[in-house]
Design a protein around this motif. Sequence first.
Motif, PDB file in Angstrom:
ATOM      1  N   ALA A 159      48.883 -29.550  44.746  1.00  0.00           N
ATOM      2  CA  ALA A 159      49.449 -29.104  46.024  1.00  0.00           C
ATOM      3  C   ALA A 159      49.202 -27.608  46.226  1.00  0.00           C
ATOM      4  N   ILE A 160      49.341 -26.827  45.155  1.00  0.00           N
ATOM      5  CA  ILE A 160      49.071 -25.396  45.258  1.00  0.00           C
ATOM      6  C   ILE A 160      47.601 -25.159  45.596  1.00  0.00           C
ATOM      7  N   VAL A 161      46.709 -25.798  44.831  1.00  0.00           N
ATOM      8  CA  VAL A 161      45.276 -25.599  45.051  1.00  0.00           C
ATOM      9  C   VAL A 161      44.877 -26.040  46.454  1.00  0.00           C
ATOM     10  N   ASP A 162      45.361 -27.209  46.883  1.00  0.00           N
ATOM     11  CA  ASP A 162      44.983 -27.717  48.209  1.00  0.00           C
ATOM     12  C   ASP A 162      45.526 -26.834  49.326  1.00  0.00           C
ATOM     13  N   SER A 163      46.720 -26.287  49.133  1.00  0.00           N
ATOM     14  CA  SER A 163      47.273 -25.403  50.161  1.00  0.00           C
ATOM     15  C   SER A 163      46.424 -24.139  50.301  1.00  0.00           C
ATOM     16  N   LEU A 164      45.881 -23.666  49.176  1.00  0.00           N
ATOM     17  CA  LEU A 164      45.009 -22.489  49.214  1.00  0.00           C
ATOM     18  C   LEU A 164      43.637 -22.833  49.787  1.00  0.00           C
ATOM     19  N   LEU A 165      43.131 -24.010  49.431  1.00  0.00           N
ATOM     20  CA  LEU A 165      41.808 -24.414  49.909  1.00  0.00           C
ATOM     21  C   LEU A 165      41.775 -24.601  51.421  1.00  0.00           C
ATOM     22  N   ARG A 166      42.838 -25.101  51.981  1.00  0.00           N
ATOM     23  CA  ARG A 166      42.793 -25.355  53.416  1.00  0.00           C
ATOM     24  C   ARG A 166      42.920 -24.063  54.228  1.00  0.00           C
ATOM     25  N   ARG A 167      43.256 -22.979  53.563  1.00  0.00           N
ATOM     26  CA  ARG A 167      43.325 -21.686  54.256  1.00  0.00           C
ATOM     27  C   ARG A 167      42.107 -20.827  53.979  1.00  0.00           C
ATOM     28  N   ALA A 168      41.670 -20.776  52.699  1.00  0.00           N
ATOM     29  CA  ALA A 168      40.546 -19.886  52.350  1.00  0.00           C
ATOM     30  C   ALA A 168      39.803 -20.471  51.153  1.00  0.00           C
ATOM     31  N   PRO A 169      38.901 -21.425  51.383  1.00  0.00           N
ATOM     32  CA  PRO A 169      38.167 -22.062  50.275  1.00  0.00           C
ATOM     33  C   PRO A 169      37.339 -21.030  49.497  1.00  0.00           C
ATOM     34  N   ASN A 170      37.320 -21.178  48.174  1.00  0.00           N
ATOM     35  CA  ASN A 170      36.452 -20.339  47.358  1.00  0.00           C
ATOM     36  C   ASN A 170      36.036 -21.114  46.111  1.00  0.00           C
ATOM     37  N   VAL A 171      35.064 -20.574  45.398  1.00  0.00           N
ATOM     38  CA  VAL A 171      34.482 -21.267  44.250  1.00  0.00           C
ATOM     39  C   VAL A 171      35.517 -21.527  43.168  1.00  0.00           C
ATOM     40  N   ALA A 172      36.339 -20.533  42.845  1.00  0.00           N
ATOM     41  CA  ALA A 172      37.318 -20.681  41.764  1.00  0.00           C
ATOM     42  C   ALA A 172      38.275 -21.831  42.033  1.00  0.00           C
ATOM     43  N   LEU A 173      38.719 -21.957  43.274  1.00  0.00           N
ATOM     44  CA  LEU A 173      39.645 -23.037  43.618  1.00  0.00           C
ATOM     45  C   LEU A 173      38.983 -24.405  43.485  1.00  0.00           C
ATOM     46  N   TRP A 174      37.749 -24.534  43.998  1.00  0.00           N
ATOM     47  CA  TRP A 174      37.050 -25.819  43.902  1.00  0.00           C
ATOM     48  C   TRP A 174      36.743 -26.171  42.447  1.00  0.00           C
ATOM     49  N   LYS A 175      36.369 -25.177  41.655  1.00  0.00           N
ATOM     50  CA  LYS A 175      36.106 -25.436  40.234  1.00  0.00           C
ATOM     51  C   LYS A 175      37.371 -25.899  39.529  1.00  0.00           C
ATOM     52  N   ALA A 176      38.486 -25.243  39.820  1.00  0.00           N
ATOM     53  CA  ALA A 176      39.754 -25.626  39.202  1.00  0.00           C
ATOM     54  C   ALA A 176      40.121 -27.057  39.576  1.00  0.00           C
ATOM     55  N   LYS A 177      39.939 -27.397  40.842  1.00  0.00           N
ATOM     56  CA  LYS A 177      40.262 -28.759  41.279  1.00  0.00           C
ATOM     57  C   LYS A 177      39.333 -29.766  40.611  1.00  0.00           C
ATOM     58  N   GLY A 178      38.042 -29.465  40.573  1.00  0.00           N
ATOM     59  CA  GLY A 178      37.096 -30.376  39.945  1.00  0.00           C
ATOM     60  C   GLY A 178      37.405 -30.601  38.475  1.00  0.00           C
ATOM     61  N   THR A 179      37.736 -29.530  37.763  1.00  0.00           N
ATOM     62  CA  THR A 179      38.052 -29.640  36.339  1.00  0.00           C
ATOM     63  C   THR A 179      39.231 -30.574  36.104  1.00  0.00           C
ATOM     64  N   GLN A 180      40.291 -30.400  36.890  1.00  0.00           N
ATOM     65  CA  GLN A 180      41.477 -31.229  36.694  1.00  0.00           C
ATOM     66  C   GLN A 180      41.218 -32.680  37.098  1.00  0.00           C
ATOM     67  N   LEU A 181      40.422 -32.899  38.115  1.00  0.00           N
ATOM     68  CA  LEU A 181      40.085 -34.269  38.506  1.00  0.00           C
ATOM     69  C   LEU A 181      39.264 -34.949  37.413  1.00  0.00           C
ATOM     70  N   GLN A 182      38.391 -34.195  36.745  1.00  0.00           N
ATOM     71  CA  GLN A 182      37.642 -34.764  35.627  1.00  0.00           C
ATOM     72  C   GLN A 182      38.568 -35.099  34.471  1.00  0.00           C
ATOM     73  N   ILE A 183      39.530 -34.232  34.199  1.00  0.00           N
ATOM     74  CA  ILE A 183      40.503 -34.500  33.142  1.00  0.00           C
ATOM     75  C   ILE A 183      41.244 -35.801  33.422  1.00  0.00           C
ATOM     76  N   LEU A 184      41.530 -36.054  34.695  1.00  0.00           N
ATOM     77  CA  LEU A 184      42.235 -37.275  35.090  1.00  0.00           C
ATOM     78  C   LEU A 184      41.299 -38.488  35.181  1.00  0.00           C
TER      79      LEU A 184
END
Length: 360
Positions: free
Chosen positions: A116-141
């Motif tokens: 929820a934190i990452v998505d709230s930030l992404l919908r306002r100002a997408p950046n590489v660090a946020l997308w990488k963080a989201k991708g990493t956690q989705l892979q973990i899951l």
Amino acid sequence: MSTQPYRCEACDIETSFVAAGKYPEDDPKEATYGVTWRCPECGELSLDLCPTGPLAPTARSCLNCGKNRDPKKACPDCGMTEAETLAFLRIDDAKVRTLENAEAAFDQGLFRHGFAIVDSLLRRAPNVALWKAKGTQLQILKLPVAAAHAYEEALAIKPDPIVEIALAVARSDAGDAAAAEAIYDKLVDHDDAEVSAVAHANRGNLHEAKDDVDSAKRDYEAAIEREPGRIAHYQNLSCLFTKRKKWRDALEVVERGIAAMGEADATPLLLEKARAENELEDPEAAMATTDGILEKEPEHTRALYHRAWAQGLLGRLDEAKETLETLLDIDPTNKDGKRALAKIEAARANAKKKPWWKIW
């Protein structure tokens, strides 16, 4: 709900995070994941089923269920208004919405809060660090399709070979080995030695999965040449041989790795060395190898297992029994130790004595 630690209803205390992953595992839509919690008092396990939320969050995305909605109205799918959603996900305070807090939430098993934190930030100002963080956690899951999308979004902002490798892994995990191999083909000649080595190693894994032994071997050797100080490259090549019971080849590889890295940093390779020595019926060598491990780590269960194996080969069955009992004192649930102890005890009961017993 994985926005805060789960409380045990029976004991009314906070539970501990155990594990998380795709749930149900056979869901091709990757719509939900499960987070498991354990009560420290009664030991009861609880499964928290969570929606994956928006794949690519926009101003119209419901941060809870991921559906599009009118931001001024309640979500037609989950029924919550924007304010109710932010409060439910514990991100109604803007100060909470930082990548650092998201990472801390993921570490605690609070995946829903972290996303929820990452998505709230992404919908306002997408950046590489946020997308990488989201991708990493989705892979973990173990949600590789969603993870691949996150990495593609990151690469659309800025090229990065490490992210490309992560994308290839996600593609492979999603069942698209050809797409993964195409990425590795491009990266194996990269100027950065680490990037080149990892691309070779991962491409080697794809070849190994297809039983293309020669191609896998070439890639693993190339990975070692480019990055001789990484233990995983020697493990990959050794595993290629051990799966095919080519013990002398496996032994040669791990000995090369140990020579390159030094025994102090090579315990996983020493374990493989002891295994190969036992498989080659050279128990004296295996004993010496396990002695080196156990001198540093006296309670290393795998080293104790290989030591007992060597003792069994030497016919020192009473000592092997004692070693396995020590192993099981350390790890009472160790299945290999239990099976080996049963075999040792059966051999001890055999009236016909031989110089050694191949009981594994």
